[in-house]
Scaffold this active site. Structure first.
Site, PDB file in Angstrom:
ATOM      1  CB  SER A 129      -0.889  -0.041   1.163  1.00  0.00           C
ATOM      2  OG  SER A 129      -0.106   0.088   2.529  1.00  0.00           O
ATOM      3  CG  ASN A 130       4.493   1.753   2.199  1.00  0.00           C
ATOM      4  OD1 ASN A 130       5.226   1.129   2.760  1.00  0.00           O
ATOM      5  ND2 ASN A 130       3.402   2.163   2.795  1.00  0.00           N
ATOM      6  CG  LEU A 131       4.633  -0.413  -3.744  1.00  0.00           C
ATOM      7  CD1 LEU A 131       4.787  -1.781  -4.949  1.00  0.00           C
ATOM      8  CD2 LEU A 131       6.248  -0.071  -3.519  1.00  0.00           C
ATOM      9  CB  CYS A 148      -1.524   8.640   4.354  1.00  0.00           C
ATOM     10  SG  CYS A 148      -0.605  10.265   4.335  1.00  0.00           S
ATOM     11  CB  CYS A 172      -8.999   1.607  12.754  1.00  0.00           C
ATOM     12  SG  CYS A 172      -7.142   1.360  13.209  1.00  0.00           S
TER      13      CYS A 172
END
Lengths: 77, 366
Positions: B66-68, B190, B333
Site C-alpha cells: 500500500s506504500n507503492l 494517510c 481500524c
C-alpha cells in the site's frame, strides 16, 4: 461588513466548503464560538487561526474585510 | 572543481546566483531526512542528484504494497525490505559522488540529539505527530534548520523553522505553529484518510528545494512561514508564523528533552494489548469474541472476512455497554492506530473488559 473565512484540511470537510463569507463579527473568539455553534464537530477538532495570513494564538479584534483562516495540523508523510 | 564533477552539475552551476561556490556548499552539506515514505521518496533523489554531499535517512519501516502508489523509489520486489537501506543503495548509484547513511531505527527523544547533531539541516518527512514534535524540539535545542512538510488527502503543508528571515532576528518552530497535537480522536494517518499519491511528490520536492536554497543561500526560503497547497483547486496559501508567547510547555534543555514524555503529550497510549490477525482468527473460533470496527462510516475496505459491529471512534466514549457479555473484544481500524485509542477509551470506561487492538489493522489483512 463581512469577513472572509478560509478553511483547510478536515475543517473544510466539517464545514463543507473551503471559502465563504459571513457577517462581520468583532473578534476571533466570538467568531470561533459562532462557527462552533453552527458546526459542533469543530469542538472536537484542533486547529489554529490566522488573521490576514498572520497566525494568532490569542483573541484579537477583527476588522470588516479581514480574511480569517482555520488551519488544522496533519501529519501524513 | 574537477571536470567530471563540473560536467555533472553544469546546468545548475551556470545558473545566475548559483555558480561553483553554491555547488561546493552542497557537496560539503550534511542533511538528514526523517522518513523514507512519500515525502522522503520525493526529496531524496533530487537532493542526491543536486550533489548534497552527505545524506542521512532515518526510517525503521519496511516497504508495504500500500506504500507503492506514492513512495515511488520502491518496486514490487522491495516489499518487506527496510526502506532506509533500499533508498541508500539507490541514491549512491544515482550519484557516486555522495555518501548516504541509513538509520534503521525509530527516532525518539533518547537518540534524536545524537543523530541530529551530526547534520547541518533536517528535513521532516515523518508520518506522525510523535516524531514531528521530537524532531522539532531536538532541532530547536541544537539550533538546526528544519524543513517541515506534511500531507493529507489532497492537501499539503511546507515550511522552514529555526532560521531567522533576513531582516528579522527571531526564529519560529513547529510549536509556534501548532502548540499541541490534535485530539486523540482525530489522530489520522494517510493509512486512515488516504492521500493522493502525487501529493507527497509535490510537497517533498518543495522540501528539497527549500533545503537547497538554505544550504546555498539563494533566494528566500520559507522562514517563519507555512505554505499550504490544495491540489484540487490548485490553490496556494501562505501563513506567517509568529513567535507564540503563550507557549509554556516546551523542553528547553537537552536534559528536559530526554525526560519529556512525548507519548503523553501526543495522547498516545503507552500500553495497549494488541493481537495479530492469526490470534484474532483463533479467538473467533475459540472464544465469545466481539469485533468492533472503529472507523468512520463508509471507510474502505469493507470487512468481509468476519462479522464486526460498527462504532466509530468518535462515538466510543458515549456508546452503551453492550460489551460485558463477551469474553474478548477486539477493536479494528485500517492501521491499528485508532483501534489503540479506542482500547484506551473503553478501558477507562469499563476496566474489567478484556479488550484488544488488531495490530497493524486491516492493512495486515487486505
Amino acid at each position: 461588513m463581512e469577513l472572509e473565512i478560509l478553511t483547510f484540511g478536515q475543517i473544510s470537510d466539517i464545514i463543507g466548503k473551503s471559502t465563504f463569507k459571513i457577517s462581520y463579527i468583532n473578534n476571533t473568539q466570538d467568531l470561533i464560538e459562532n462557527l462552533t455553534n453552527e458546526f459542533p464537530e469543530l469542538k472536537n477538532t484542533r486547529y489554529i487561526v490566522a488573521v490576514n495570513k498572520h497566525i494568532v494564538h490569542q483573541n484579537i479584534q477583527l476588522n470588516p474585510g479581514d480574511v480569517v483562516a482555520l488551519l488544522p495540523p496533519f501529519s501524513g508523510g | 572543481m574537477p571536470n567530471l564533477l563540473y560536467n555533472r552539475y553544469q546546468k545548475q552551476i551556470k545558473l545566475d546566483g548559483f555558480g561553483i561556490e553554491a555547488q561546493e556548499k552542497l557537496s560539503n552539506a550534511k542533511l538528514l531526512v526523517i522518513g523514507a515514505g512519500g515525502l522522503g521518496c520525493a526529496s531524496l533523489p533530487y537532493l542526491a542528484a543536486a550533489g548534497v554531499g552527505h545524506l542521512g535517512i532515518v526510517d525503521f519501516d519496511k516497504v508495504e504494497l500500500s506504500n507503492l502508489h506514492r513512495q515511488v523509489l520502491y518496486t514490487h520486489e522491495d516489499i518487506s525490505q527496510y526502506k532506509a537501506e533500499l533508498v541508500a543503495q539507490k541514491l549512491v548509484k544515482q550519484n557516486i559522488e555522495i555518501t548516504v547513511k541509513p538509520y534503521i531505527l525509530k527516532i525518539d527523544n533518547s537518540n534524536a540529539l545524537d543523530i541530529i547533531s551530526g547534520y547541518d539541516l533536517v528535513i521532516d518527512g515523518s508520518d506522525n505527530f510523535y516524531t514531528r514534535y521530537i524532531v522539532n524540539d531536538a532541532c530547536v535545542i541544537l539550533k538546526k534548520p528544519l524543513v517541515y512538510g506534511s500531507v493529507m488527502k489532497y492537501e499539503g503543508q511546507v515550511g522552514v523553522f529555526n532560521i531567522a528571515e533576513s531582516g528579522n532576528i527571531y526564529t519560529t518552530n513547529y510549536r509556534d505553529l501548532f502548540p499541541k497535537p490534535p485530539f486523540e480522536s482525530e489522530f489520522y494517518s494517510c493509512d486512515d484518510l488516504g492521500v493522493l499519491g502525487v501529493l507527497p511528490g509535490v510537497i517533498g520536492a518543495m522540501q528539497a528545494t527549500e533545503a537547497i536554497k538554505i544550504i546555498t543561500h539563494i533566494g528566500m526560503p520559507l522562514c517563519n512561514k507555512i505554505l499550504t497547497y490544495q491540489a484540487l483547486h490548485n490553490s496556494f496559501f501562505e501563513f506567517v508564523v509568529n513567535k507564540n508567547k503563550a507557549l509554556v510547555e516546551f523542553p528547553h534543555s537537552k536534559e528536559q528533552f530526554i525526560n519529556y514524555d512525548y507519548h503523553e503529550f501526543c495522547g498516545e497510549v503507552a500500553e495497549v494489548n494488541e493481537i495479530t490477525l492469526k490470534e484474532l482468527y483463533h479467538s473467533i473460533e475459540n472464544n465469545n469474541t466481539l469485533i468492533i470496527d472503529v472507523r468512520e462510516a463508509d471507510e474502505l475496505p469493507i470487512i468481509t472476512d468476519f462479522a464486526a459491529i460498527h462504532i466509530p471512534l468518535s462515538q466510543l466514549s458515549e456508546s452503551e455497554n453492550i460489551f460485558s457479555s463477551y469474553q474478548k473484544i477486539v477493536l479494528i481500524c485500517n492501521s491499528g492506530t485508532r483501534s489503540k485509542k479506542g482500547v484506551s477509551i473503553l478501558h477507562n470506561r469499563f476496566p474489567k473488559l478484556n479488550i484488544y487492538s488488531l495490530k497493524n489493522g486491516l492493512n495486515s489483512l487486505y
